[in-house]
Write a protein that holds these residues in place. Structure first.
Motif, PDB file in Angstrom:
ATOM      1  N   SER A  70      37.441  -4.304  19.586  1.00 30.64           N
ATOM      2  CA  SER A  70      36.629  -3.137  19.896  1.00 30.64           C
ATOM      3  C   SER A  70      36.479  -3.014  21.403  1.00 30.64           C
ATOM      4  N   THR A  71      35.831  -1.942  21.850  1.00 31.77           N
ATOM      5  CA  THR A  71      35.638  -1.745  23.287  1.00 31.77           C
ATOM      6  C   THR A  71      34.772  -2.840  23.892  1.00 31.77           C
ATOM      7  N   ARG A  72      34.009  -3.554  23.050  1.00 29.67           N
ATOM      8  CA  ARG A  72      33.170  -4.650  23.541  1.00 29.67           C
ATOM      9  C   ARG A  72      33.822  -6.009  23.349  1.00 29.67           C
ATOM     10  N   GLY A  73      35.100  -6.001  22.989  1.00 23.77           N
ATOM     11  CA  GLY A  73      35.836  -7.250  22.897  1.00 23.77           C
ATOM     12  C   GLY A  73      35.690  -8.001  21.594  1.00 23.77           C
ATOM     13  N   LYS A  74      35.005  -7.425  20.606  1.00 19.26           N
ATOM     14  CA  LYS A  74      34.852  -8.066  19.304  1.00 19.26           C
ATOM     15  C   LYS A  74      35.974  -7.615  18.369  1.00 19.26           C
ATOM     16  N   GLU A  75      36.340  -8.492  17.444  1.00 13.26           N
ATOM     17  CA  GLU A  75      37.381  -8.149  16.480  1.00 13.26           C
ATOM     18  C   GLU A  75      36.865  -7.102  15.498  1.00 13.26           C
ATOM     19  N   ASP A  76      37.726  -6.168  15.148  1.00 18.67           N
ATOM     20  CA  ASP A  76      37.369  -5.013  14.322  1.00 18.67           C
ATOM     21  C   ASP A  76      37.349  -5.418  12.849  1.00 18.67           C
ATOM     22  N   LYS A  77      36.143  -5.575  12.303  1.00 18.28           N
ATOM     23  CA  LYS A  77      36.015  -6.021  10.910  1.00 18.28           C
ATOM     24  C   LYS A  77      36.447  -4.918   9.961  1.00 18.28           C
ATOM     25  N   ALA A  78      37.194  -5.326   8.918  1.00 15.10           N
ATOM     26  CA  ALA A  78      37.721  -4.368   7.951  1.00 15.10           C
ATOM     27  C   ALA A  78      37.021  -4.441   6.599  1.00 15.10           C
ATOM     28  N   PHE A  79      36.633  -5.657   6.183  1.00 16.54           N
ATOM     29  CA  PHE A  79      36.209  -5.833   4.796  1.00 16.54           C
ATOM     30  C   PHE A  79      35.654  -7.237   4.639  1.00 16.54           C
ATOM     31  N   THR A  80      34.720  -7.405   3.692  1.00 19.28           N
ATOM     32  CA  THR A  80      34.249  -8.735   3.312  1.00 19.28           C
ATOM     33  C   THR A  80      34.145  -8.812   1.794  1.00 19.28           C
ATOM     34  N   GLU A  81      34.574  -9.934   1.257  1.00 17.96           N
ATOM     35  CA  GLU A  81      34.567 -10.171  -0.188  1.00 17.96           C
ATOM     36  C   GLU A  81      33.742 -11.420  -0.480  1.00 17.96           C
ATOM     37  N   VAL A  82      32.843 -11.340  -1.473  1.00 15.22           N
ATOM     38  CA  VAL A  82      31.912 -12.431  -1.766  1.00 15.22           C
ATOM     39  C   VAL A  82      32.073 -12.890  -3.210  1.00 15.22           C
ATOM     40  N   TRP A  83      32.138 -14.228  -3.398  1.00 19.88           N
ATOM     41  CA  TRP A  83      32.160 -14.822  -4.734  1.00 19.88           C
ATOM     42  C   TRP A  83      30.998 -15.803  -4.862  1.00 19.88           C
ATOM     43  N   PHE A  84      30.492 -15.947  -6.090  1.00 26.23           N
ATOM     44  CA  PHE A  84      29.523 -16.989  -6.422  1.00 26.23           C
ATOM     45  C   PHE A  84      30.081 -17.839  -7.564  1.00 26.23           C
ATOM     46  N   ASN A  85      29.690 -19.103  -7.583  1.00 28.74           N
ATOM     47  CA  ASN A  85      30.261 -20.075  -8.513  1.00 28.74           C
ATOM     48  C   ASN A  85      29.395 -20.187  -9.768  1.00 28.74           C
ATOM     49  N   ASP A  86      29.916 -19.686 -10.883  1.00 29.38           N
ATOM     50  CA  ASP A  86      29.151 -19.716 -12.128  1.00 29.38           C
ATOM     51  C   ASP A  86      29.183 -21.084 -12.798  1.00 29.38           C
ATOM     52  N   GLY A  87      29.871 -22.048 -12.178  1.00 32.21           N
ATOM     53  CA  GLY A  87      29.874 -23.400 -12.712  1.00 32.21           C
ATOM     54  C   GLY A  87      28.584 -24.151 -12.454  1.00 32.21           C
ATOM     55  N   PHE A  88      27.758 -23.643 -11.538  1.00 29.77           N
ATOM     56  CA  PHE A  88      26.458 -24.253 -11.273  1.00 29.77           C
ATOM     57  C   PHE A  88      25.412 -23.695 -12.231  1.00 29.77           C
ATOM     58  N   THR A  89      24.347 -24.455 -12.419  1.00 29.57           N
ATOM     59  CA  THR A  89      23.184 -23.950 -13.143  1.00 29.57           C
ATOM     60  C   THR A  89      22.314 -23.198 -12.150  1.00 29.57           C
ATOM     61  N   TRP A  90      22.125 -21.909 -12.401  1.00 34.85           N
ATOM     62  CA  TRP A  90      21.348 -21.066 -11.499  1.00 34.85           C
ATOM     63  C   TRP A  90      19.932 -20.902 -12.019  1.00 34.85           C
ATOM     64  N   ALA A  91      19.010 -20.580 -11.122  1.00 37.30           N
ATOM     65  CA  ALA A  91      17.600 -20.502 -11.507  1.00 37.30           C
ATOM     66  C   ALA A  91      16.890 -19.396 -10.741  1.00 37.30           C
ATOM     67  N   ASP A  92      15.780 -18.979 -11.314  1.00 36.20           N
ATOM     68  CA  ASP A  92      14.909 -17.977 -10.698  1.00 36.20           C
ATOM     69  C   ASP A  92      13.873 -18.706  -9.856  1.00 36.20           C
ATOM     70  N   GLY A  93      14.296 -19.163  -8.670  1.00 30.71           N
ATOM     71  CA  GLY A  93      13.390 -19.866  -7.779  1.00 30.71           C
ATOM     72  C   GLY A  93      13.704 -21.344  -7.673  1.00 30.71           C
ATOM     73  N   VAL A  94      13.220 -21.959  -6.600  1.00 27.47           N
ATOM     74  CA  VAL A  94      13.394 -23.391  -6.368  1.00 27.47           C
ATOM     75  C   VAL A  94      12.494 -24.168  -7.323  1.00 27.47           C
ATOM     76  N   GLY A  95      12.974 -25.317  -7.795  1.00 29.42           N
ATOM     77  CA  GLY A  95      12.175 -26.154  -8.679  1.00 29.42           C
ATOM     78  C   GLY A  95      12.206 -25.737 -10.126  1.00 29.42           C
TER      79      GLY A  95
END
Length: 331
Positions: free
Chosen positions: A229-254
């Motif tokens: 970019s004009t400020r010397g930063k790389e021009d971001k195009a896209f971001t992709e996010v995954w979460f691992n369903d192999g963990f046990t997830w919870a509604d809050g800590v503890g």
């Protein structure tokens, strides 16, 4: 947070490494959804015979799936939980306040949804995989966490808009094949692909102990070099996010699992140009053999999950967000 049974629980989940042949341009929402890792990626990784790390995975992706593309993977941020093998030395980039790439306002190259608004950031959730452990509907959490980044900091300069997914949009991932039509381009600035089997994390990232991962892409020129970019930063195009369903997830800590809000807020920080921030201190108790982990300062963008709530923005999170977004849309 409301526990719900997935409305899509009848869908069959298939994990394989075979390329799919896509001919249809529309998809029946009731059809089965599969996850496939493209042959070109697995063959490249097998031929290279290298241990999978963020560095080698970046090279594998860019030399296989994106070899002829005008966008490349620039950063891979994997969020792990601290364990018995964690030491201070295992955590790098502890004070990477922001990433080297930036979303560029007015960038017509990334008008992925063709809405003409180039000064907002559009995100989409892939609804079929937006349920954690078949119990927790994650989409309300996604909305809440992006609202937190947009409104709870010192700088409220950027609008983060949700696009509602429908099957006519096609494949939400540039890396994985879900058996849906694809143009080869993103469908939004940020694609929250959702909760995927641990086997996908093992096959692609070489580890099952990753809670979530964000892949950041930048535009490149004809020589494969990041466009600046004009400020010397790389021009971001896209971001992709995954979460691992192999963990046990919870509604809050503890609650007997990994706190959904803490991990989602962290990964969404990466999609908004933030890096890891904070020093990990490890205290070993010789009598019990147990270790206690402490971060200084305490922030959502601490590099490891240590079992404490991080569903809030710390002072450094807010400051680093301003570093990335304070002058928007003039940066």
């Amino acid at each position: 947070m409301k526990n719900v049974l997935s409305a899509l629980c009848a869908m069959f989940l298939l994990v394989s490494c075979q390329d799919s042949q896509l001919s249809e341009q529309t998809v029946d929402p009731s059809q089965k959804i599969s996850i496939k890792i493209p042959d070109i990626l697995t063959e490249y990784q097998a031929a290279s015979r290298q241990k999978i790390t963020p560095v080698t995975l970046k090279a594998a992706l860019n030399n296989s799936l994106f070899a002829q593309s005008n966008i490349k993977v620039q950063d891979i941020h994997a969020f792990k939980a601290a364990d018995a093998y964690t030491t201070v030395e295992t955590v790098d980039q502890q004070f990477q306040s922001t990433l080297p790439s930036r979303w560029v306002p007015g960038d017509s190259n990334r008008d992925w949804n063709a809405d003409g608004d180039l000064n907002d950031i559009d995100w989409v959730s892939f609804t079929p995989f937006a349920t954690a452990n078949g119990l927790y509907d994650a989409e309300p959490i996604y909305r809440s966490m992006y609202t937190k980044w947009q409104n709870d900091g010192y700088c409220q300069t950027v609008t983060i808009d949700e696009m509602i997914y429908d099957f006519s949009m096609g494949n939400p991932s540039l890396i994985l094949d879900f058996g849906l039509p694809s143009t080869g381009n993103p469908i939004a600035d940020i694609s929250v692909v959702g909760f995927l089997p641990a086997s996908i994390f093992e096959a692609v990232l070489g580890a099952e102990n990753i809670l979530g991962v964000a892949f950041s892409f930048v535009f490149v020129d004809e020589n494969g070099d990041p466009i600046k970019s004009t400020r010397g930063k790389e021009d971001k195009a896209f971001t992709e996010v995954w979460f691992n369903d192999g963990f046990t997830w919870a509604d809050g800590v503890g609650q007997g699992g990994i706190d959904l809000e803490s991990v989602i807020l962290h990964e969404f920080g990466h999609t908004l140009n933030l890096g890891h921030f904070g020093i990990l201190q490890v205290f070993h108790e010789t009598e019990t053999g147990l270790s206690t982990y402490v971060y200084q300062p305490v922030n959502t963008m601490n590099a490891l999950y240590i079992g404490e709530s991080r569903n809030f923005l710390g002072p450094n999170d807010k400051g680093n967000f301003c570093e990335a977004w304070g002058s928007w849309p003039w940066n």
